[in-house]
Enzyme design. Structure first.
Site, PDB file in Angstrom:
ATOM      1  N   THR A   1     -22.321  56.659 -81.351  1.00  0.00           N
ATOM      2  CA  THR A   1     -21.383  56.510 -80.228  1.00  0.00           C
ATOM      3  C   THR A   1     -21.765  57.435 -79.069  1.00  0.00           C
ATOM      4  O   THR A   1     -21.777  57.016 -77.908  1.00  0.00           O
ATOM      5  CB  THR A   1     -19.952  56.843 -80.711  1.00  0.00           C
ATOM      6  OG1 THR A   1     -19.644  56.017 -81.830  1.00  0.00           O
ATOM      7  CG2 THR A   1     -18.931  56.622 -79.616  1.00  0.00           C
TER       8      THR A   1
ATOM      9  N   ARG B   1     -25.143  48.065 -85.873  1.00  0.00           N
ATOM     10  CA  ARG B   1     -24.775  49.457 -85.564  1.00  0.00           C
ATOM     11  C   ARG B   1     -25.981  50.382 -85.647  1.00  0.00           C
ATOM     12  O   ARG B   1     -26.105  51.328 -84.888  1.00  0.00           O
ATOM     13  CB  ARG B   1     -23.624  49.933 -86.461  1.00  0.00           C
ATOM     14  CG  ARG B   1     -22.292  49.415 -85.928  1.00  0.00           C
ATOM     15  CD  ARG B   1     -21.089  50.060 -86.513  1.00  0.00           C
ATOM     16  NE  ARG B   1     -20.707  51.353 -85.980  1.00  0.00           N
ATOM     17  CZ  ARG B   1     -19.921  51.553 -84.938  1.00  0.00           C
ATOM     18  NH1 ARG B   1     -19.469  50.539 -84.229  1.00  0.00           N
ATOM     19  NH2 ARG B   1     -19.589  52.781 -84.585  1.00  0.00           N
TER      20      ARG B   1
ATOM     21  N   ARG C   1     -28.488  52.775 -77.612  1.00  0.00           N
ATOM     22  CA  ARG C   1     -27.696  53.791 -76.908  1.00  0.00           C
ATOM     23  C   ARG C   1     -28.525  55.036 -76.611  1.00  0.00           C
ATOM     24  O   ARG C   1     -28.371  55.660 -75.554  1.00  0.00           O
ATOM     25  CB  ARG C   1     -26.465  54.147 -77.748  1.00  0.00           C
ATOM     26  CG  ARG C   1     -25.410  53.041 -77.739  1.00  0.00           C
ATOM     27  CD  ARG C   1     -24.365  53.279 -78.796  1.00  0.00           C
ATOM     28  NE  ARG C   1     -23.159  52.477 -78.588  1.00  0.00           N
ATOM     29  CZ  ARG C   1     -22.121  52.489 -79.407  1.00  0.00           C
ATOM     30  NH1 ARG C   1     -22.140  53.242 -80.496  1.00  0.00           N
ATOM     31  NH2 ARG C   1     -21.060  51.744 -79.156  1.00  0.00           N
TER      32      ARG C   1
ATOM     33  N   LYS D   1     -21.616  46.208 -72.153  1.00  0.00           N
ATOM     34  CA  LYS D   1     -20.600  46.809 -71.294  1.00  0.00           C
ATOM     35  C   LYS D   1     -21.081  46.811 -69.833  1.00  0.00           C
ATOM     36  O   LYS D   1     -22.282  46.618 -69.558  1.00  0.00           O
ATOM     37  CB  LYS D   1     -20.322  48.241 -71.772  1.00  0.00           C
ATOM     38  CG  LYS D   1     -19.710  48.321 -73.189  1.00  0.00           C
ATOM     39  CD  LYS D   1     -19.498  49.789 -73.567  1.00  0.00           C
ATOM     40  CE  LYS D   1     -18.801  49.962 -74.888  1.00  0.00           C
ATOM     41  NZ  LYS D   1     -18.587  51.406 -75.209  1.00  0.00           N
TER      42      LYS D   1
ATOM     43  N   PHE E   1      -9.269  60.396 -72.739  1.00  0.00           N
ATOM     44  CA  PHE E   1     -10.093  59.570 -71.850  1.00  0.00           C
ATOM     45  C   PHE E   1      -9.729  58.086 -71.925  1.00  0.00           C
ATOM     46  O   PHE E   1     -10.470  57.244 -71.420  1.00  0.00           O
ATOM     47  CB  PHE E   1     -11.587  59.763 -72.159  1.00  0.00           C
ATOM     48  CG  PHE E   1     -11.942  59.578 -73.626  1.00  0.00           C
ATOM     49  CD1 PHE E   1     -12.155  58.321 -74.156  1.00  0.00           C
ATOM     50  CD2 PHE E   1     -12.043  60.678 -74.464  1.00  0.00           C
ATOM     51  CE1 PHE E   1     -12.463  58.143 -75.500  1.00  0.00           C
ATOM     52  CE2 PHE E   1     -12.353  60.517 -75.816  1.00  0.00           C
ATOM     53  CZ  PHE E   1     -12.565  59.248 -76.337  1.00  0.00           C
TER      54      PHE E   1
ATOM     55  N   ASN F   1     -22.259  53.986 -73.137  1.00  0.00           N
ATOM     56  CA  ASN F   1     -23.242  53.719 -74.194  1.00  0.00           C
ATOM     57  C   ASN F   1     -23.651  52.248 -74.257  1.00  0.00           C
ATOM     58  O   ASN F   1     -24.037  51.741 -75.288  1.00  0.00           O
ATOM     59  CB  ASN F   1     -22.745  54.245 -75.537  1.00  0.00           C
ATOM     60  CG  ASN F   1     -21.331  53.804 -75.845  1.00  0.00           C
ATOM     61  OD1 ASN F   1     -20.831  52.864 -75.233  1.00  0.00           O
ATOM     62  ND2 ASN F   1     -20.689  54.451 -76.798  1.00  0.00           N
TER      63      ASN F   1
ATOM     64  N   HIS G   1     -20.887  47.653 -77.072  1.00  0.00           N
ATOM     65  CA  HIS G   1     -19.908  47.837 -78.137  1.00  0.00           C
ATOM     66  C   HIS G   1     -20.352  47.012 -79.327  1.00  0.00           C
ATOM     67  O   HIS G   1     -20.825  45.883 -79.156  1.00  0.00           O
ATOM     68  CB  HIS G   1     -18.525  47.357 -77.680  1.00  0.00           C
ATOM     69  CG  HIS G   1     -17.578  47.217 -78.836  1.00  0.00           C
ATOM     70  ND1 HIS G   1     -16.880  48.285 -79.349  1.00  0.00           N
ATOM     71  CD2 HIS G   1     -17.269  46.153 -79.617  1.00  0.00           C
ATOM     72  CE1 HIS G   1     -16.161  47.871 -80.389  1.00  0.00           C
ATOM     73  NE2 HIS G   1     -16.380  46.583 -80.574  1.00  0.00           N
TER      74      HIS G   1
HETATM   75  P1  ADP Z   1     -17.920  52.964 -81.060  1.00  0.00           P
HETATM   76  O1  ADP Z   1     -17.959  52.283 -79.700  1.00  0.00           O
HETATM   77  O2  ADP Z   1     -19.253  53.561 -81.445  1.00  0.00           O
HETATM   78  O3  ADP Z   1     -17.343  52.087 -82.150  1.00  0.00           O
HETATM   79  P2  ADP Z   1     -15.355  54.397 -80.793  1.00  0.00           P
HETATM   80  O4  ADP Z   1     -14.628  53.158 -81.172  1.00  0.00           O
HETATM   81  O5  ADP Z   1     -15.025  55.674 -81.508  1.00  0.00           O
HETATM   82  O6  ADP Z   1     -16.948  54.226 -80.920  1.00  0.00           O
HETATM   83  O7  ADP Z   1     -15.157  54.691 -79.235  1.00  0.00           O
HETATM   84  C1  ADP Z   1     -15.012  53.651 -78.309  1.00  0.00           C
HETATM   85  C2  ADP Z   1     -15.711  54.046 -77.003  1.00  0.00           C
HETATM   86  O8  ADP Z   1     -15.035  55.169 -76.417  1.00  0.00           O
HETATM   87  C3  ADP Z   1     -17.145  54.527 -77.185  1.00  0.00           C
HETATM   88  O9  ADP Z   1     -18.071  53.478 -77.302  1.00  0.00           O
HETATM   89  C4  ADP Z   1     -17.341  55.367 -75.940  1.00  0.00           C
HETATM   90  O10 ADP Z   1     -17.595  54.521 -74.801  1.00  0.00           O
HETATM   91  C5  ADP Z   1     -15.971  56.017 -75.771  1.00  0.00           C
HETATM   92  N1  ADP Z   1     -15.881  57.343 -76.432  1.00  0.00           N
HETATM   93  C6  ADP Z   1     -15.754  57.536 -77.768  1.00  0.00           C
HETATM   94  N2  ADP Z   1     -15.662  58.843 -78.075  1.00  0.00           N
HETATM   95  C7  ADP Z   1     -15.730  59.502 -76.897  1.00  0.00           C
HETATM   96  C8  ADP Z   1     -15.686  60.880 -76.540  1.00  0.00           C
HETATM   97  N3  ADP Z   1     -15.533  61.850 -77.452  1.00  0.00           N
HETATM   98  N4  ADP Z   1     -15.772  61.207 -75.237  1.00  0.00           N
HETATM   99  C9  ADP Z   1     -15.909  60.241 -74.305  1.00  0.00           C
HETATM  100  N5  ADP Z   1     -15.955  58.911 -74.572  1.00  0.00           N
HETATM  101  C10 ADP Z   1     -15.870  58.530 -75.852  1.00  0.00           C
END
Ligand code: ADP
Length: 167
Positions: A97, A91, A108, A10, A58, A122, A125
């Site tokens: 996350t 993962r 992360r 990212k 968000f 983080n 992706h």
């Molecule tokens: P992942 O990227 O671990 O698969 P998700 O698909 O749930 O997780 O979320 C997508 C992205 O949204 C995350 O990588 C993070 O950048 C952001 N995100 C997720 N949950 C939150 C949260 N509760 N508050 C702020 N940002 C979040």
């Protein structure tokens, strides 16, 4: 079982010059990189990629984050990793996350942060399961971008299609 997974470095990962560190950590998985490219992310791609998050408060920041608007780095590095249990292996090494909750030995956990506005930055992706991996890989890559056959393809003739070639 062999699987494929989409990895995006990212814009925060690129801005912090973490590409090398992230690739080194990912190499611990012994998976194969079967596609890689830099992408300038149009809004439509960002919205489609995160469509499962569209009801989150968000969401708009998330779209701006992956487009690079928040980091003045309008690009991501997109890759497909392939091999035994690729989704779980990646993962695990990526970590949770929420970067503050992620194990500090993960990518992360080492490099992520939560912004003062509450967005999780983080640094990468990774696809969460096989169906998401398929959806995401097909969204970010065309069959010819990938050096192995991952999903069924078909050949179409596009007579009027324009494309840029070297002058
Ligand atoms: P992942 O990227 O671990 O698969 P998700 O698909 O749930 O997780 O979320 C997508 C992205 O949204 C995350 O990588 C993070 O950048 C952001 N995100 C997720 N949950 C939150 C949260 N509760 N508050 C702020 N940002 C979040």
């Amino acid at each position: 079982m062999n699987q494929q997974t989409l990895i995006l470095i990212k814009p925060d990962g690129l801005k912090k010059s973490l590409t090398g560190n992230i690739l080194t950590r990912l190499s611990e998985t012994k998976l194969e990189i079967v596609a890689a490219k830099m992408v300038r992310v149009p809004r439509e791609l960002a919205v489609e990629h995160y469509k499962h998050m569209k009801d989150k408060p968000f969401f708009e920041e998330l779209v701006q984050y992956i487009q690079g608007t928040l980091h003045d780095r309008k690009k991501v590095m997109a890759m497909v990793y392939w091999g035994e249990d690729a989704i779980t292996k990646v993962r695990q090494i990526a970590g949770s996350t929420n970067p503050e909750e992620a194990d500090p030995t993960t990518i992360r956990g080492s490099y992520g942060r939560i912004t003062t506005k509450g967005l999780y930055e983080n640094v990468l992706h990774t696809s969460s399961n096989e169906s998401e991996a398929e959806r995401e890989i097909k969204l970010w890559f065309q069959p010819d971008d990938i050096i192995v056959d991952l999903y069924p393809t078909k050949v179409v003739t596009m007579e009027k299609a324009k494309r840029k070639i070297w002058a």
